[in-house]
Design an enzyme around this catalytic site. Structure first.
Site, PDB file in Angstrom:
ATOM      1  CD  GLN A 185       3.450   5.655   4.573  1.00  0.00           C
ATOM      2  OE1 GLN A 185       4.486   6.359   4.383  1.00  0.00           O
ATOM      3  NE2 GLN A 185       3.034   5.158   5.888  1.00  0.00           N
ATOM      4  NE  ARG A 186       4.419   9.467  -5.213  1.00  0.00           N
ATOM      5  CZ  ARG A 186       4.561   9.648  -6.375  1.00  0.00           C
ATOM      6  NH1 ARG A 186       4.811   8.438  -7.053  1.00  0.00           N
ATOM      7  NH2 ARG A 186       4.539  10.566  -7.196  1.00  0.00           N
ATOM      8  CG  ASN A 229      11.426 -19.708  -4.277  1.00  0.00           C
ATOM      9  OD1 ASN A 229      11.552 -20.087  -3.343  1.00  0.00           O
ATOM     10  ND2 ASN A 229      11.922 -19.071  -5.266  1.00  0.00           N
ATOM     11  NE  ARG A 273      13.713 -11.521   8.920  1.00  0.00           N
ATOM     12  CZ  ARG A 273      14.369 -10.543   9.202  1.00  0.00           C
ATOM     13  NH1 ARG A 273      14.537  -9.939  10.417  1.00  0.00           N
ATOM     14  NH2 ARG A 273      14.972  -9.716   7.907  1.00  0.00           N
ATOM     15  CD  GLN A 295      -2.414   1.447   2.872  1.00  0.00           C
ATOM     16  OE1 GLN A 295      -2.892   0.347   3.289  1.00  0.00           O
ATOM     17  NE2 GLN A 295      -2.660   2.265   3.183  1.00  0.00           N
TER      18      GLN A 295
HETATM   19  C1  LIG Z   1      18.183 -11.249  13.946  1.00  0.00           C
HETATM   20  C2  LIG Z   1      18.273 -10.320  12.731  1.00  0.00           C
HETATM   21  C3  LIG Z   1      18.904  -9.272  12.917  1.00  0.00           C
HETATM   22  C4  LIG Z   1      19.472  -8.482  11.873  1.00  0.00           C
HETATM   23  N1  LIG Z   1      19.850  -7.304  12.105  1.00  0.00           N
HETATM   24  C5  LIG Z   1      20.157  -6.451  11.054  1.00  0.00           C
HETATM   25  C6  LIG Z   1      20.705  -5.123  11.067  1.00  0.00           C
HETATM   26  O1  LIG Z   1      21.311  -4.811  12.235  1.00  0.00           O
HETATM   27  N2  LIG Z   1      20.972  -4.351   9.864  1.00  0.00           N
HETATM   28  C7  LIG Z   1      20.537  -4.810   8.741  1.00  0.00           C
HETATM   29  O2  LIG Z   1      20.773  -4.073   7.718  1.00  0.00           O
HETATM   30  N3  LIG Z   1      20.073  -5.972   8.585  1.00  0.00           N
HETATM   31  C8  LIG Z   1      19.818  -6.837   9.553  1.00  0.00           C
HETATM   32  N4  LIG Z   1      19.124  -7.925   9.428  1.00  0.00           N
HETATM   33  C9  LIG Z   1      18.753  -8.356   8.193  1.00  0.00           C
HETATM   34  C10 LIG Z   1      19.742  -9.182   7.503  1.00  0.00           C
HETATM   35  O3  LIG Z   1      21.058  -8.997   7.224  1.00  0.00           O
HETATM   36  C11 LIG Z   1      19.261  -9.816   6.201  1.00  0.00           C
HETATM   37  O4  LIG Z   1      19.226  -8.602   5.207  1.00  0.00           O
HETATM   38  C12 LIG Z   1      17.868 -10.399   6.064  1.00  0.00           C
HETATM   39  O5  LIG Z   1      17.612 -11.326   7.012  1.00  0.00           O
HETATM   40  C13 LIG Z   1      17.541 -11.129   4.787  1.00  0.00           C
HETATM   41  O6  LIG Z   1      18.304 -12.132   4.760  1.00  0.00           O
HETATM   42  P1  LIG Z   1      18.914 -12.717   3.204  1.00  0.00           P
HETATM   43  O7  LIG Z   1      19.833 -11.782   2.705  1.00  0.00           O
HETATM   44  O8  LIG Z   1      19.711 -13.857   3.714  1.00  0.00           O
HETATM   45  O9  LIG Z   1      17.832 -13.100   2.379  1.00  0.00           O
HETATM   46  P2  LIG Z   1      17.466 -12.979   0.872  1.00  0.00           P
HETATM   47  O10 LIG Z   1      17.440 -11.671   0.336  1.00  0.00           O
HETATM   48  O11 LIG Z   1      15.956 -13.656   0.947  1.00  0.00           O
HETATM   49  O12 LIG Z   1      18.245 -14.094   0.258  1.00  0.00           O
HETATM   50  C14 LIG Z   1      18.231 -15.210   0.271  1.00  0.00           C
HETATM   51  C15 LIG Z   1      19.656 -15.967   0.141  1.00  0.00           C
HETATM   52  O13 LIG Z   1      20.114 -15.488  -1.354  1.00  0.00           O
HETATM   53  C16 LIG Z   1      21.338 -15.486  -1.392  1.00  0.00           C
HETATM   54  N5  LIG Z   1      21.444 -14.281  -1.816  1.00  0.00           N
HETATM   55  C17 LIG Z   1      20.436 -13.245  -2.057  1.00  0.00           C
HETATM   56  N6  LIG Z   1      20.936 -11.904  -2.560  1.00  0.00           N
HETATM   57  C18 LIG Z   1      22.402 -12.213  -2.813  1.00  0.00           C
HETATM   58  C19 LIG Z   1      23.402 -11.274  -3.033  1.00  0.00           C
HETATM   59  N7  LIG Z   1      23.218 -10.194  -3.721  1.00  0.00           N
HETATM   60  N8  LIG Z   1      24.745 -11.861  -3.056  1.00  0.00           N
HETATM   61  C20 LIG Z   1      25.039 -12.979  -2.672  1.00  0.00           C
HETATM   62  N9  LIG Z   1      23.721 -13.925  -2.087  1.00  0.00           N
HETATM   63  C21 LIG Z   1      22.608 -13.543  -2.353  1.00  0.00           C
HETATM   64  C22 LIG Z   1      22.213 -15.626   0.153  1.00  0.00           C
HETATM   65  O14 LIG Z   1      22.326 -16.977   0.381  1.00  0.00           O
HETATM   66  C23 LIG Z   1      20.846 -15.299   0.998  1.00  0.00           C
HETATM   67  O15 LIG Z   1      20.933 -15.590   2.152  1.00  0.00           O
HETATM   68  C24 LIG Z   1      18.785  -8.844  10.555  1.00  0.00           C
HETATM   69  C25 LIG Z   1      18.340  -9.912  10.144  1.00  0.00           C
HETATM   70  C26 LIG Z   1      18.046 -10.959  11.549  1.00  0.00           C
HETATM   71  C27 LIG Z   1      17.071 -12.216  11.254  1.00  0.00           C
END
Ligand SMILES: Cc1cc2nc3c(=O)[nH]c(=O)nc-3n(C[C@H](O)[C@H](O)[C@H](O)COP(=O)(O)OP(=O)(O)OC[C@H]3O[C@@H](n4cnc5c(N)ncnc54)[C@H](O)[C@@H]3O)c2cc1C
Length: 244
Positions: free
Chosen positions: A97-98, A172, A183, A95
């Site tokens: 906000q604009r 997926n 999460r 949704q």
């Molecule tokens: C407890 C907790 C605390 C957190 N604290 C912070 C925080 O303080 N600051 C903050 O910025 N974020 C924080 N995060 C967010 C975290 O860093 C991730 O951005 C978020 O959980 C998404 O995870 P992901 O990148 O694994 O997932 P997705 O984006 O869904 O990616 C799934 C998987 O695909 C692969 N992948 C996706 N994109 C790429 C890429 N570009 N290069 C290489 N592999 C890739 C990786 O294996 C990744 O694990 C937190 C998350 C959790 C669960």
């Protein structure tokens, strides 16, 4: 203005999800055309389920990418969706906000604040003040001939992270497992954890053959990788397992 309440509904998923994953798994070990495997697959979901569970638990996860789930979600905060959209292997429509004016916006209240009346009173007070300022800004802009999305897009800068929002999410099965691993953990923030648990419940109900062995990462690992400071102690620590 009122308290928002989480609502979630599975609005669609890939048809024949188990058969699709089964065929994708079988293709890896067969010289047959997958179209023929699909036509021959029949309705023996027990056989398909056992095969799929075994393959998926072995870490062969790409077949899971062929099946998607789409959720309608409302009653969550912008603080939650800011975290949610960090999961990149997904599709989101939120949704705006604009285009949607936030007059009388609902908000999500952290349960911890409800437990402490003084903090809760402060929280409610600032929500009302923000609402008043938002409305006032729109009124001033209107006097100066600015309204609609141009006014909304700037007035929204005063809105809080607690503001309620609505979002459609498609992931997926592989990404869902990854999302739940992070999460559903007690280290995750309470609101996104509550959402993840609701989504997990729906996924387990629709496709238990895939999702029953998953949840927070400890569920499939059978140990806690979070270390002594953060563990919820449901599972032994990784270090304890290796020490043994
Ligand atoms: C407890 C907790 C605390 C957190 N604290 C912070 C925080 O303080 N600051 C903050 O910025 N974020 C924080 N995060 C967010 C975290 O860093 C991730 O951005 C978020 O959980 C998404 O995870 P992901 O990148 O694994 O997932 P997705 O984006 O869904 O990616 C799934 C998987 O695909 C692969 N992948 C996706 N994109 C790429 C890429 N570009 N290069 C290489 N592999 C890739 C990786 O294996 C990744 O694990 C937190 C998350 C959790 C669960």
């Amino acid at each position: 203005m009122s308290q928002a309440k989480l609502r979630i509904k599975l609005i669609d998923h890939t048809q024949n999800p188990l058969s699709i994953i089964y065929v994708a798994c079988r293709q890896c070990y067969s010289d047959k055309f997958s179209g023929d495997i699909f036509d021959e697959v029949g309705s023996d979901s027990k056989k398909q389920g056992e095969f799929v569970s075994k393959v998926v638990m072995s870490g062969h996860e790409s077949p899971l990418e062929h099946v998607k789930f789409t959720f309608a979600i409302e009653g969550v905060s912008r603080a939650l969706t800011h975290q949610l959209v960090r999961h990149r292997i997904a599709s989101y429509s939120q949704q705006s906000q604009r285009y949607v004016k936030e007059s009388g916006f609902d908000f999500v209240t952290p349960p911890l604040l409800v437990k402490h009346p003084e903090a809760f009173a402060e929280f409610e007070k600032i929500m009302r003040e923000i609402q008043n300022s938002y409305t006032k800004i729109l009124e001033v802009l209107k006097i100066h001939g600015v309204s609609g999305e141009v006014a909304n897009q700037d007035a929204r800068f005063v809105l809080p992270q607690a503001a309620e929002t609505k979002i459609v999410v498609t992931m997926n099965c592989r990404e869902l497992i990854h999302f739940f691993a992070h999460r559903c953990c007690t280290r995750a923030q309470w609101e996104i954890r509550a959402l993840a648990y609701e989504m997990l419940k729906i996924c387990k109900d629709k496709l238990p053959e895939v999702f029953s062995g998953f949840g927070a990462k400890c569920v499939s690992l059978q140990y806690c990788p979070e270390g002594p400071k953060f563990t919820c102690k449901k599972y032994p620590l990784k270090e304890e397992i290796f020490r043994k």
